[in-house]
Motif scaffolding. Structure first.
Motif, PDB file in Angstrom:
ATOM      1  N   TYR A 195     -20.501  -2.093  -5.100  1.00 30.69           N
ATOM      2  CA  TYR A 195     -20.692  -0.920  -4.252  1.00 30.69           C
ATOM      3  C   TYR A 195     -22.075  -0.354  -4.559  1.00 30.69           C
ATOM      4  CZ  TYR A 195     -19.970   3.943  -2.652  1.00 30.69           C
ATOM      5  OH  TYR A 195     -20.068   5.175  -2.040  1.00 30.69           O
ATOM      6  N   LYS A 196     -22.914  -0.295  -3.564  1.00 30.61           N
ATOM      7  CA  LYS A 196     -24.265   0.244  -3.696  1.00 30.61           C
ATOM      8  C   LYS A 196     -24.274   1.579  -2.980  1.00 30.61           C
ATOM      9  CE  LYS A 196     -28.617  -0.756  -4.799  1.00 30.61           C
ATOM     10  NZ  LYS A 196     -29.048  -0.331  -6.085  1.00 30.61           N
ATOM     11  N   TYR A 197     -24.829   2.601  -3.616  1.00 27.36           N
ATOM     12  CA  TYR A 197     -24.791   3.927  -3.027  1.00 27.36           C
ATOM     13  C   TYR A 197     -26.014   4.742  -3.409  1.00 27.36           C
ATOM     14  CZ  TYR A 197     -23.133   5.552  -7.649  1.00 27.36           C
ATOM     15  OH  TYR A 197     -23.008   5.842  -8.975  1.00 27.36           O
ATOM     16  N   THR A 198     -26.184   5.850  -2.717  1.00 28.50           N
ATOM     17  CA  THR A 198     -27.274   6.766  -2.985  1.00 28.50           C
ATOM     18  C   THR A 198     -26.698   8.109  -3.408  1.00 28.50           C
ATOM     19  OG1 THR A 198     -28.662   5.687  -1.330  1.00 28.50           O
ATOM     20  CG2 THR A 198     -29.294   7.916  -1.994  1.00 28.50           C
ATOM     21  N   ILE A 199     -27.199   8.619  -4.519  1.00 23.23           N
ATOM     22  CA  ILE A 199     -26.865   9.970  -4.972  1.00 23.23           C
ATOM     23  C   ILE A 199     -27.979  10.882  -4.469  1.00 23.23           C
ATOM     24  CG2 ILE A 199     -26.580  11.493  -6.961  1.00 23.23           C
ATOM     25  CD1 ILE A 199     -25.729   9.045  -8.583  1.00 23.23           C
ATOM     26  N   SER A 200     -27.622  11.911  -3.701  1.00 18.54           N
ATOM     27  CA  SER A 200     -28.607  12.888  -3.221  1.00 18.54           C
ATOM     28  C   SER A 200     -28.399  14.192  -3.972  1.00 18.54           C
ATOM     29  CB  SER A 200     -28.450  13.117  -1.720  1.00 18.54           C
ATOM     30  OG  SER A 200     -28.702  11.911  -1.021  1.00 18.54           O
ATOM     31  N   PHE A 201     -29.509  14.777  -4.432  1.00 16.42           N
ATOM     32  CA  PHE A 201     -29.410  16.004  -5.217  1.00 16.42           C
ATOM     33  C   PHE A 201     -30.618  16.898  -4.992  1.00 16.42           C
ATOM     34  CE2 PHE A 201     -31.474  12.790  -7.802  1.00 16.42           C
ATOM     35  CZ  PHE A 201     -32.485  13.454  -8.472  1.00 16.42           C
ATOM     36  N   LYS A 202     -30.423  18.183  -5.275  1.00 15.99           N
ATOM     37  CA  LYS A 202     -31.487  19.179  -5.180  1.00 15.99           C
ATOM     38  C   LYS A 202     -31.589  19.904  -6.518  1.00 15.99           C
ATOM     39  CE  LYS A 202     -31.425  20.140  -0.262  1.00 15.99           C
ATOM     40  NZ  LYS A 202     -31.486  21.200   0.751  1.00 15.99           N
ATOM     41  N   ILE A 203     -32.741  20.513  -6.729  1.00 22.43           N
ATOM     42  CA  ILE A 203     -32.950  21.340  -7.907  1.00 22.43           C
ATOM     43  C   ILE A 203     -32.580  22.770  -7.527  1.00 22.43           C
ATOM     44  CG2 ILE A 203     -34.619  22.133  -9.636  1.00 22.43           C
ATOM     45  CD1 ILE A 203     -34.010  19.028  -9.566  1.00 22.43           C
ATOM     46  N   ASP A 204     -31.680  23.364  -8.265  1.00 22.31           N
ATOM     47  CA  ASP A 204     -31.194  24.723  -8.001  1.00 22.31           C
ATOM     48  C   ASP A 204     -30.677  24.889  -6.578  1.00 22.31           C
ATOM     49  OD1 ASP A 204     -31.718  25.664 -10.621  1.00 22.31           O
ATOM     50  OD2 ASP A 204     -33.822  26.010 -10.109  1.00 22.31           O
ATOM     51  N   GLY A 205     -30.161  23.805  -5.983  1.00 21.32           N
ATOM     52  CA  GLY A 205     -29.534  23.862  -4.664  1.00 21.32           C
ATOM     53  C   GLY A 205     -30.469  24.133  -3.499  1.00 21.32           C
ATOM     54  N   LYS A 206     -31.764  24.007  -3.701  1.00 26.17           N
ATOM     55  CA  LYS A 206     -32.694  24.298  -2.608  1.00 26.17           C
ATOM     56  C   LYS A 206     -33.905  23.371  -2.674  1.00 26.17           C
ATOM     57  CE  LYS A 206     -34.728  27.862  -5.416  1.00 26.17           C
ATOM     58  NZ  LYS A 206     -34.499  29.094  -6.000  1.00 26.17           N
ATOM     59  N   GLY A 207     -34.706  23.427  -1.626  1.00 28.47           N
ATOM     60  CA  GLY A 207     -35.936  22.645  -1.603  1.00 28.47           C
ATOM     61  C   GLY A 207     -35.715  21.189  -1.258  1.00 28.47           C
ATOM     62  N   LYS A 208     -36.564  20.360  -1.820  1.00 24.14           N
ATOM     63  CA  LYS A 208     -36.567  18.928  -1.544  1.00 24.14           C
ATOM     64  C   LYS A 208     -35.268  18.254  -1.986  1.00 24.14           C
ATOM     65  CE  LYS A 208     -38.969  14.673  -2.662  1.00 24.14           C
ATOM     66  NZ  LYS A 208     -40.061  14.011  -3.348  1.00 24.14           N
ATOM     67  N   MET A 209     -34.808  17.319  -1.166  1.00 17.79           N
ATOM     68  CA  MET A 209     -33.647  16.491  -1.525  1.00 17.79           C
ATOM     69  C   MET A 209     -34.177  15.245  -2.228  1.00 17.79           C
ATOM     70  SD  MET A 209     -30.259  16.193  -1.277  1.00 17.79           S
ATOM     71  CE  MET A 209     -29.593  16.989   0.175  1.00 17.79           C
ATOM     72  N   TYR A 210     -33.710  14.993  -3.428  1.00 20.74           N
ATOM     73  CA  TYR A 210     -34.071  13.810  -4.206  1.00 20.74           C
ATOM     74  C   TYR A 210     -32.923  12.808  -4.118  1.00 20.74           C
ATOM     75  CZ  TYR A 210     -37.537  16.932  -6.306  1.00 20.74           C
ATOM     76  OH  TYR A 210     -38.571  17.812  -6.500  1.00 20.74           O
ATOM     77  N   SER A 211     -33.222  11.550  -4.421  1.00 20.60           N
ATOM     78  CA  SER A 211     -32.148  10.555  -4.387  1.00 20.60           C
ATOM     79  C   SER A 211     -32.391   9.446  -5.398  1.00 20.60           C
ATOM     80  CB  SER A 211     -31.992   9.964  -2.984  1.00 20.60           C
ATOM     81  OG  SER A 211     -33.158   9.289  -2.606  1.00 20.60           O
ATOM     82  N   ILE A 212     -31.298   8.809  -5.773  1.00 11.96           N
ATOM     83  CA  ILE A 212     -31.344   7.689  -6.703  1.00 11.96           C
ATOM     84  C   ILE A 212     -30.209   6.753  -6.310  1.00 11.96           C
ATOM     85  CG2 ILE A 212     -29.845   8.621  -8.510  1.00 11.96           C
ATOM     86  CD1 ILE A 212     -32.297   7.856 -10.394  1.00 11.96           C
ATOM     87  N   ASP A 213     -30.348   5.468  -6.547  1.00 16.46           N
ATOM     88  CA  ASP A 213     -29.369   4.511  -6.007  1.00 16.46           C
ATOM     89  C   ASP A 213     -28.840   3.513  -7.041  1.00 16.46           C
ATOM     90  OD1 ASP A 213     -31.886   3.384  -6.160  1.00 16.46           O
ATOM     91  OD2 ASP A 213     -31.676   2.216  -4.339  1.00 16.46           O
ATOM     92  N   PRO A 214     -27.838   3.926  -7.833  1.00 23.78           N
ATOM     93  CA  PRO A 214     -27.214   3.016  -8.790  1.00 23.78           C
ATOM     94  C   PRO A 214     -26.126   2.157  -8.135  1.00 23.78           C
ATOM     95  CG  PRO A 214     -26.281   5.180  -9.007  1.00 23.78           C
ATOM     96  CD  PRO A 214     -27.330   5.273  -7.924  1.00 23.78           C
ATOM     97  N   LYS A 215     -25.288   1.519  -8.959  1.00 23.38           N
ATOM     98  CA  LYS A 215     -24.230   0.616  -8.456  1.00 23.38           C
ATOM     99  C   LYS A 215     -22.899   0.959  -9.102  1.00 23.38           C
ATOM    100  CE  LYS A 215     -27.471  -3.202  -8.172  1.00 23.38           C
ATOM    101  NZ  LYS A 215     -27.830  -4.498  -8.734  1.00 23.38           N
ATOM    102  N   LEU A 216     -21.835   0.467  -8.469  1.00 21.91           N
ATOM    103  CA  LEU A 216     -20.485   0.652  -8.994  1.00 21.91           C
ATOM    104  C   LEU A 216     -19.743  -0.671  -8.863  1.00 21.91           C
ATOM    105  CD1 LEU A 216     -18.342   2.701 -10.017  1.00 21.91           C
ATOM    106  CD2 LEU A 216     -17.875   3.223  -7.637  1.00 21.91           C
ATOM    107  N   LYS A 217     -19.184  -1.131  -9.981  1.00 17.74           N
ATOM    108  CA  LYS A 217     -18.425  -2.390  -9.996  1.00 17.74           C
ATOM    109  C   LYS A 217     -16.972  -2.019 -10.299  1.00 17.74           C
ATOM    110  CE  LYS A 217     -19.270  -6.952 -11.822  1.00 17.74           C
ATOM    111  NZ  LYS A 217     -20.000  -7.366 -10.691  1.00 17.74           N
ATOM    112  N   VAL A 218     -16.057  -2.456  -9.452  1.00 17.32           N
ATOM    113  CA  VAL A 218     -14.652  -2.057  -9.580  1.00 17.32           C
ATOM    114  C   VAL A 218     -13.759  -3.275  -9.782  1.00 17.32           C
ATOM    115  CG1 VAL A 218     -12.727  -0.874  -8.468  1.00 17.32           C
ATOM    116  CG2 VAL A 218     -15.056  -0.030  -8.119  1.00 17.32           C
ATOM    117  N   GLY A 219     -12.949  -3.233 -10.820  1.00 15.19           N
ATOM    118  CA  GLY A 219     -11.913  -4.233 -11.001  1.00 15.19           C
ATOM    119  C   GLY A 219     -12.234  -5.411 -11.876  1.00 15.19           C
ATOM    120  N   ASP A 220     -13.372  -5.465 -12.502  1.00 19.86           N
ATOM    121  CA  ASP A 220     -13.690  -6.604 -13.384  1.00 19.86           C
ATOM    122  C   ASP A 220     -13.732  -6.172 -14.831  1.00 19.86           C
ATOM    123  OD1 ASP A 220     -15.943  -8.161 -11.069  1.00 19.86           O
ATOM    124  OD2 ASP A 220     -13.828  -8.496 -11.394  1.00 19.86           O
TER     125      ASP A 220
END
Length: 149
Positions: free
Chosen positions: A124-149
């Protein structure tokens, strides 16, 4: 009659033990960011790391291992307490979608319960979107999730 009760007791015991062996877990994923570095233009994958992440692993390749039924809590924090890292969205971007929808939303944290595994399938490939103090620019990072192994 005595044999029947003994067999029934054994069957109940086996069922209880099997259930305990497959209990769901709660997984807390904390993204720790250097807020000053982010605000000065450092890329997210260089300014942020997950708590417990191996220092030799690029944040974009960071992989979490989980099982069907596990609940994942994504939350953020600053590395120096200078502000809040508010996780606002988890968005499916590729591989096997392990949740029941493409986007999971929140305001400061996001929670998801895993519904499918990735065994013998792409992670599972996904993007985490986040802001600093809930405002301004939206930042993102894209880690992975492996399920069941």
């Amino acid at each position: 009659m005595k044999i029947t009760k003994t067999l029934l007791s054994c069957a109940v015991l086996i069922l209880v033990m099997c259930h305990m062996g497959f209990a769901q877990d709660e997984i807390n994923l904390t993204l720790r960011c250097d807020i000053q570095a982010l605000q000065s233009g450092t890329e997210e994958h260089q300014a942020c790391r997950f708590v417990g992440q191996d220092p030799d692993v690029d944040t974009r390749e960071y992989t979490v291992y989980a099982n069907v039924g596990d609940t994942i809590f994504w939350n953020g924090e600053s590395s120096d307490g200078s502000g809040a890292v508010d996780i606002q969205k988890i968005k499916y971007s590729g591989g096997t979608n392990v949740f029941d929808k493409d986007e999971l939303d929140g305001t400061t944290t996001v929670t998801g319960i895993i519904k499918k595994n990735t065994r013998n399938k792409p992670d599972y490939k996904y993007t985490i979107s986040f802001k600093i103090d809930g405002k301004g620019k939206m930042y993102s990072i894209d880690p992975k999730l492996k399920v069941g192994d």
